[in-house]
Design a protein around this motif. Structure first.
Motif, short mmCIF file in Angstrom:
data_model
loop_
_atom_site.label_atom_id
_atom_site.label_comp_id
_atom_site.label_asym_id
_atom_site.label_seq_id
_atom_site.Cartn_x
_atom_site.Cartn_y
_atom_site.Cartn_z
N ASN A 149 0.86 -1.24 0.00
CA ASN A 149 0.01 -0.04 -0.23
C ASN A 149 0.85 1.29 0.01
OD1 ASN A 149 -2.51 -1.63 0.02
ND2 ASN A 149 -2.87 -1.61 2.32
N GLN A 173 2.48 1.85 -3.35
CA GLN A 173 1.35 2.40 -4.50
C GLN A 173 1.17 3.69 -4.06
OE1 GLN A 173 -1.91 -0.26 -3.61
NE2 GLN A 173 -1.45 -1.74 -5.31
N THR A 189 4.40 5.63 -5.16
CA THR A 189 4.40 5.90 -6.78
C THR A 189 3.38 6.84 -7.10
OG1 THR A 189 4.90 3.43 -6.71
CG2 THR A 189 4.03 4.53 -8.76
#
Length: 604
Positions: free
Chosen positions: A411, A414, A417
């Motif tokens: 998580n 992500q 990113t």
């Protein structure tokens, strides 16, 4: 330095002269034990040694296997193996710091079912040499069909309970290596030298070794590359994820044990020169790792009770062997039944009952700290009922990750990113581009292309029309990239400003050339609409050049320099790719088409 074997004369001790019933007697005179180092890929430190037979030619045999076959034929195999192994154990015990090394011993599976308890015999040899069982790894050769031996599984279980380590030798060239890897809890896979020889120039071998390494790691098994003879082979094995290496590039076998070194710096120097910056996955994993205290499999059971008493909230602890390598986990419920049984604790501690920590160990997934988070999650999911993934660094225990920690890492990755995506285009930024290139240069299964895109005449346009119009040009190109490059084998990134990146895998150069040509033509036509009618009609605009004076600038276009890696070619250092970019981009800007390809090894 070991003494040379005592031979009565220079002539060969031929069995034709002495008789085949004298194999062991003659072997005592002719056979020596040579040790060949097995080194850690990342550091060059010696992890252990394989003991090899030397002097068999003095008995008239072309190979050790021929000698063993003759001994088995004449009923002397057990005696010969015990003689050779006892000498190997004595030599190993004479080495400094042998307790932190592992001795790899070839195990002839034809001995299974012979008279006498083999495990007890080997244990007595080790006890006399003061060697812990966890310092011995028995190599189960794939050349013998262990599937036809009914006692094989039972022997493997007893060897592991006794604390020995197990390896599959000659992996890939025998009867049932995959079956052994699937059915037996082996610690190491030794990839046969057939697959290592020339691996740096053979895409088929790299493909097979890469997938063998991935399969072994998912099962918590480490990989040893055998027969590594050149630096190119070593670097390829390292890039493919092999944990340990053995071969002439490391060191040759020697009967002179004083010549053995604790480390081979040329391996570490080769690895260091190719080392990459830590990936985002590695950074996040290191933040989440939990360094639980670990049990040693040769510890007394009192240490188990004490650890659970000090940490009542813990339901399990990792178990390591004497070398600091994970063996699995010990759950509280493994010993609860005995503890709560009347006299159970006394029975567990009873020497005659012979129950040790190793009897209670359950397998657990094992992964290196550098393993990508998604791959680690697959490893975890592949082991039903696991409480954690045990993490290692340079083969040694580093800590554990729970399922919740793994999900938190993914998580956070992500989120990170998403935060690093360019706010204007929504495309991944420099870290994601770097990670893509690092992964792609190591994937030799297919051709890969790295496309670096840069606008021509963007600065005078941005200066004249303002940043809002400049942002429209940038957004336009990002939208066109998304339109023309769709699919899992395409990666789109935004370096910053008017610089973009496109990564493509699996396509041919002709296919990519056609798509890029269309992309550049579409951009040139559509970005023209952002200019005034006068500039469109003239086909150029005036602006300030680098010298500060008025300069003629053609209307904006995009130039693309493409670096291609053909199938089978791999690099572990992305600088080998990056070093080509500046020159290729300059050539693309000077070209009429704005598009230049360069494939490693040739220019297009």
């Amino acid at each position: 330095m070991s003494a040379a074997p005592v031979v009565a004369s220079a002539e060969m001790l031929s069995l034709r002269r002495f008789g085949s019933d004298q194999i062991v007697t003659l072997a005592k005179l002719a056979i020596e034990n040579a040790f060949q180092p097995i080194a850690e890929v990342a550091t060059g430190a010696v992890f252990g040694y394989e003991t090899l037979m030397r002097g068999f030619e003095r008995l008239g045999f072309a190979s050790p296997l021929e000698l063993l076959d003759k001994a088995e034929e004449t009923g002397q195999l057990l005696a010969l193996e015990h003689m050779i192994n006892s000498r190997a154990f004595a030599g190993f015990a004479s080495l400094p710091e042998f307790a932190t090394r592992t001795l790899f011993v070839n195990f002839d599976s034809r001995l299974i079912g012979t008279e006498g308890d083999m495990v007890e015999r080997m244990g007595s040899h080790l006890k006399r040499a003061n060697i812990p069982p966890s310092s011995i790894c028995f190599e189960l050769s794939e050349r013998f069909d262990s599937g036809r031996m009914p006692d094989f599984a039972g022997l493997v279980k007893r060897l592991r309970l006794a604390g020995f380590k197990l390896a599959i030798d000659d992996f890939g060239v025998g009867f049932n290596g995959l079956k052994l890897l699937c059915d037996q809890p082996v610690d190491y896979v030794k990839i046969d030298r057939h697959f290592i020889s020339g691996i740096d120039t053979n895409p088929r071998k790299r493909h097979l070794v890469k997938h063998t390494v991935n399969t072994a790691h998912v099962l918590g098994t480490r990989v040893i590359a055998e027969g590594v003879e050149t630096e190119a082979e070593f670097l390829t094995c390292r890039d493919l994820g092999c944990d340990l290496v053995q071969g002439y590039f490391v060191a040759r076998p020697t009967v002179h044990l004083a010549d053995l070194q604790p480390a081979y710096p040329h391996l570490e120097q080769s690895s260091h020169a190719r080392r990459q910056p830590a990936s985002l996955d590695s950074i996040l994993i290191r933040k989440q790792i939990e360094q639980l205290p670990a049990l040693r499999e040769n510890d007394g059971l009192d240490s188990v009770f004490e650890l659970f008493r000090k940490s009542p909230q813990r339901s399990f602890f990792p178990v390591l062997n004497a070398n600091g390598e994970p063996r699995g986990v010990l759950h509280e419920y493994h010993v609860k039944e005995m503890i709560y049984h009347p006299f159970g604790r006394d029975l567990l501690k009873n020497h005659l009952f012979q129950r040790h920590i190793s009897h209670f160990v359950s397998p657990a997934p094992i992964a290196d700290l550098e393993t990508p988070a998604e791959e680690m999650l697959k490893i975890f999911a592949g082991m039903d009922g696991s409480d954690c993934v045990i993490l290692t660094e340079n083969m040694r225990y580093a800590g554990v990750l729970s399922a919740s920690s793994l999900l938190k890492i993914i998580n956070e990755k992500q989120l990170k990113t998403a935060q690093e995506q360019n706010p204007l285009t929504g495309l991944p930024g420099n870290r994601a581009i770097r990670d893509h290139v690092q992964d792609a240069v190591l994937d030799g299964d297919r051709a890969r292309y790295f496309c670096y895109c840069d606008f021509d005449s963007f600065k005078p346009f941005n200066d004249h029309y303002g940043f809002q119009k400049g942002d429209l040009a940038i957004s336009l190109f990002a939208a066109l990239m998304r339109r023309h490059f769709v699919g899992e084998d395409k990666f789109l990134g935004h370096v910053g400003g008017d610089d973009f990146f496109i990564g493509v895998s699996g396509s041919t150069q002709e296919e990519l050339h056609a798509v890029l040509t269309t992309l550049l033509a579409d951009f040139k036509a559509e970005v023209r609409q952002l200019y005034s009618a006068d500039h469109q009609a003239a086909g150029y605009m005036m602006g300030h050049g680098r010298s500060g004076g008025q300069t003629v600038f053609p209307l904006m276009r995009c130039s693309v320099g493409v670096v291609g890696l053909p199938e089978g070619l791999m690099f572990s250092d992305t600088q080998a790719v990056s070093a080509r970019i500046a020159e290729i981009k300059s050539r693309a800007k000077d070209s009429d088409s704005g598009l230049v390809f360069e494939t490693f090894g040739r220019r297009d």
